[in-house]
Design an enzyme around this catalytic site. Structure first.
Site, PDB file in Angstrom:
ATOM      1  N   LYS A 185      29.168  11.684  24.417  1.00 59.56           N
ATOM      2  CA  LYS A 185      29.928  11.498  23.283  1.00 59.56           C
ATOM      3  C   LYS A 185      30.676  10.308  22.962  1.00 59.56           C
ATOM      4  O   LYS A 185      31.764  10.243  23.993  1.00 59.56           O
ATOM      5  CB  LYS A 185      30.923  12.845  23.038  1.00 59.56           C
ATOM      6  CG  LYS A 185      31.150  13.361  21.632  1.00 59.56           C
ATOM      7  CD  LYS A 185      31.985  12.121  20.832  1.00 59.56           C
ATOM      8  CE  LYS A 185      33.365  12.091  21.207  1.00 59.56           C
ATOM      9  NZ  LYS A 185      34.191  10.973  20.622  1.00 59.56           N
TER      10      LYS A 185
ATOM     11  N   GLY B 286      39.603   8.184  29.362  1.00 57.69           N
ATOM     12  CA  GLY B 286      40.323   8.153  27.909  1.00 57.69           C
ATOM     13  C   GLY B 286      41.884   7.957  28.262  1.00 57.69           C
ATOM     14  O   GLY B 286      42.173   8.021  29.395  1.00 57.69           O
TER      15      GLY B 286
ATOM     16  N   GLY C 204      42.804  13.665  28.721  1.00 56.98           N
ATOM     17  CA  GLY C 204      42.191  14.365  29.886  1.00 56.98           C
ATOM     18  C   GLY C 204      42.892  15.652  30.369  1.00 56.98           C
ATOM     19  O   GLY C 204      42.058  16.501  30.928  1.00 56.98           O
TER      20      GLY C 204
ATOM     21  N   GLU D 199      38.749   9.454  34.416  1.00 58.11           N
ATOM     22  CA  GLU D 199      39.234   8.064  34.399  1.00 58.11           C
ATOM     23  C   GLU D 199      40.402   7.682  33.500  1.00 58.11           C
ATOM     24  O   GLU D 199      39.922   7.666  32.304  1.00 58.11           O
ATOM     25  CB  GLU D 199      38.222   7.083  34.648  1.00 58.11           C
ATOM     26  CG  GLU D 199      38.477   5.858  35.451  1.00 58.11           C
ATOM     27  CD  GLU D 199      38.544   4.697  34.237  1.00 58.11           C
ATOM     28  OE1 GLU D 199      39.893   4.433  33.933  1.00 58.11           O
ATOM     29  OE2 GLU D 199      37.499   4.208  33.762  1.00 58.11           O
TER      30      GLU D 199
ATOM     31  N   CYS E 143      42.070  -0.385  30.783  1.00 54.81           N
ATOM     32  CA  CYS E 143      42.922   0.754  31.707  1.00 54.81           C
ATOM     33  C   CYS E 143      43.527   0.066  32.904  1.00 54.81           C
ATOM     34  O   CYS E 143      44.646   0.454  33.066  1.00 54.81           O
ATOM     35  CB  CYS E 143      42.301   1.910  31.819  1.00 54.81           C
ATOM     36  SG  CYS E 143      40.603   1.764  32.281  1.00 54.81           S
TER      37      CYS E 143
ATOM     38  N   GLU F  59      51.702   3.170  28.476  1.00 55.25           N
ATOM     39  CA  GLU F  59      50.397   2.248  28.502  1.00 55.25           C
ATOM     40  C   GLU F  59      50.453   1.853  26.927  1.00 55.25           C
ATOM     41  O   GLU F  59      50.562   2.672  26.229  1.00 55.25           O
ATOM     42  CB  GLU F  59      49.222   3.049  28.705  1.00 55.25           C
ATOM     43  CG  GLU F  59      47.981   2.207  28.786  1.00 55.25           C
ATOM     44  CD  GLU F  59      46.741   2.953  29.276  1.00 55.25           C
ATOM     45  OE1 GLU F  59      46.678   4.138  28.906  1.00 55.25           O
ATOM     46  OE2 GLU F  59      45.960   2.437  30.004  1.00 55.25           O
TER      47      GLU F  59
END
Ligand code: ADP
Length: 504
Positions: free
Chosen positions: A188, A241, A246, A263, A297, A398
């Site tokens: 996906k 993501g 997550g 991750e 990331c 982030e």
């Protein structure tokens, strides 16, 4: 399917993509579509079939049938040949794939071109691995009496959920190892950048990969993504993501206790000591922070600079940041493209305002570039905040854009304390000529990857993943075989049955 194979010269016209299920391009059950937007000028690059629960269900069923019918019993050497063919086809189609990646995600073509090459390497690496996956004998405890051995078996159906940064790279990371280990895949891709995952499916079919082995269902997170994460027919989810997503994925995975690897994000410290060569340190810090407009990331977003170097570093770093060539991703001279979406642009703008309010000094950037040619795109200037306190929101959260925070430190102990003082632990870096100090810090930094005098080195054989809220499990390398297979222990009595507990 023909639409997906258009030539380069037609690439500017909106393409049409369908879902790829059981070896065929098909419309979604609802026939709904969504648009993928070119971040350079907001034009529509593709109209894409929007998959949801029923499409995911069909893809999972196709993947399960392919697993049982063919892929789990396909000899590893044969699986390797398919992966090698995919690698060759990626290379043969590299100019077009790189161009699509630039159109969809805004990655400068000078960067997307080598990344496509890297995707071919990933398939070749895993082609090599396919024939080296096996169990062990475990007879040592009672030699001669029993023989024990393990079989290392594929899990079944692996669901891959990927983000919009580096779409083909992410699709390759999720697909190549899963297929090498004997699993089938339902992928996906992110709703902002679905094109190259669907192109990968097309190439896999061209390589002769049997129907149902690789399925791609583009769509939105809360619908298609959630349906995959919840599906009882999926044995494992490999997710990349945000950590908030997550967590949801882990919750959804409990339906059938599927395994999950995550991750997630990062806020990586890049620690720069005063013994470095200034020009090299600045170049590495720019590379770590601004590559792909900061939308990585593992970007080195917290620049921890020793106080004795601080002023000289900031002066040169800001000077060079302002010289970065921003422009159309399809232009080979462009070094920094736009942000990938309007949503991301708004988020970056919001954080710049937060940084100003928190009292950090905005030394450059902070807005959209003025050039008229870039006026319609999601462009944002390289932005540097100095005098940042590590407790500030801009240092802790982030941002996923071209925004760096420069933080002063006194000595190694303080650098380490600040470096680790964050919820994430994806990557960290140290620049110094003192080899002992470099290794001391490599050991003590809480991060899945530590770069010494370099940044963004990730190869198909190097495990990549997080500590803390940056997730668990690893991408790349041998470690992934553990995540994509399971062990079965077999016992054989080599003599007559000797444990007759109920003998009379
Ligand atoms: P990013 O900010 O990088 O897009 P996200 O975590 O939002 O990070 O998205 C990464 C991937 O997760 C995308 O493919 C997205 O569609 C998917 N996703 C988002 N929300 C969900 C959800 N609730 N369930 C499953 N997948 C999701």
């Amino acid at each position: 399917m023909q639409d997906t194979a258009r030539s380069l010269t037609q690439a500017q016209a909106a393409r049409r993509y369908q879902l790829f299920i059981d070896g065929k391009f098909v419309d979604s059950r609802t026939r709904k579509t969504f648009e993928s937007i070119n971040p350079h000028d907001r034009s529509v690059v593709a109209v894409v079939a929007e998959g949801d629960k029923n499409d995911v269900d069909a893809a999972v069923k196709a993947a399960r049938a392919a697993f049982e019918r063919t892929w789990s019993s396909t000899p590893p050497g044969e699986r390797a040949r398919f992966l090698l063919r995919i690698a060759d086809l990626i290379e043969a189609n590299a100019p077009e794939l790189a161009r699509l990646e630039s159109l969809d995600a805004g990655i400068p073509i000078a960067l997307s071109t080598p990344i496509v090459g890297e995707c071919a390497s990933i398939f070749r690496y895993w082609a090599g691995m396919a024939t080296k996956i096996h169990g062990l004998t475990t007879d040592a405890m009672r030699p001669g009496q029993y023989l024990g051995y393990t079989l290392r078996e594929p899990l079944g159906v692996v669901g891959g959920i990927t983000p919009w940064n580096g779409p083909l790279l992410m699709a390759s990371w999720k697909t190549a190892p899963a297929l090498a280990c004997g699993n089938t895949v339902v992928l996906k891709p992110a709703e902002h950048t679905p094109m190259t995952a669907l192109e990968l499916a097309r190439l896999a079919a061209e390589a002769g990969v049997p129907d149902g082995v690789l399925n791609v269902v583009p769509g939105f997170g809360p619908t298609a993504g959630a349906a995959l994460a919840q599906h009882p027919g999926v044995d494992k989810i490999a997710f990349t993501g945000e950590y908030v997503t997550g967590r949801l994925i882990v919750q959804m995975s409990t339906s059938n206790l599927k395994t999950v690897t995550l991750e997630l994000g990062g806020k990586s410290p890049h620690i720069i000591f005063d013994d470095v060569d200034l020009e090299a340190a600045v170049a590495n810090a720019l590379f770590g922070l601004f590559t792909f407009t900061g939308q990585i990331c593992a970007a080195g977003t917290r620049l921890l600079v020793q106080e004795t170097l601080y002023d000289r570093f900031v002066h040169r770093f800001v000077e060079r940041a302002q010289q970065i060539a921003i422009g159309d991703p399809l232009d080979y001279s462009t070094r920094m493209g736009p942000l990938a979406s309007e949503e991301q642009l708004r988020k970056v703008q919001r954080y710049v305002e937060i940084g100003k309010k928190e009292g950090a000094t905005l030394r450059c950037g902070g807005g959209q570039p003025k050039a008229p040619a870039l006026a319609d795109g999601f462009y944002f200037e390289p932005t540097v905040f100095t005098e940042v306190d590590n407790k500030m929101q801009i240092a802790q959260e982030e941002i996923f854009g071209p925004v760096g925070s420069v933080i002063k430190f006194h000595d190694e102990e303080e650098a380490l304390r600040i470096g680790n003082d964050v919820i994430y632990g994806l990557a960290a870096g140290v620049q110094t000529k003192d080899i002992k100090r470099a290794h001391r810090l490599a050991k003590q930094l809480q991060a899945g990857t530590v770069w010494i005098n370099t940044w963004h080195m990730i190869e198909p054989n190097s495990p990549f993943g997080g500590y803390k809220l940056s997730g668990y499990g690893r991408e790349n390398g041998l470690a992934m075989v553990e995540h994509l297979t399971r062990l079965k222990q077999v016992w054989v009595d080599l003599n007559d049955f000797t444990m007759d507990l109920f003998a009379v």
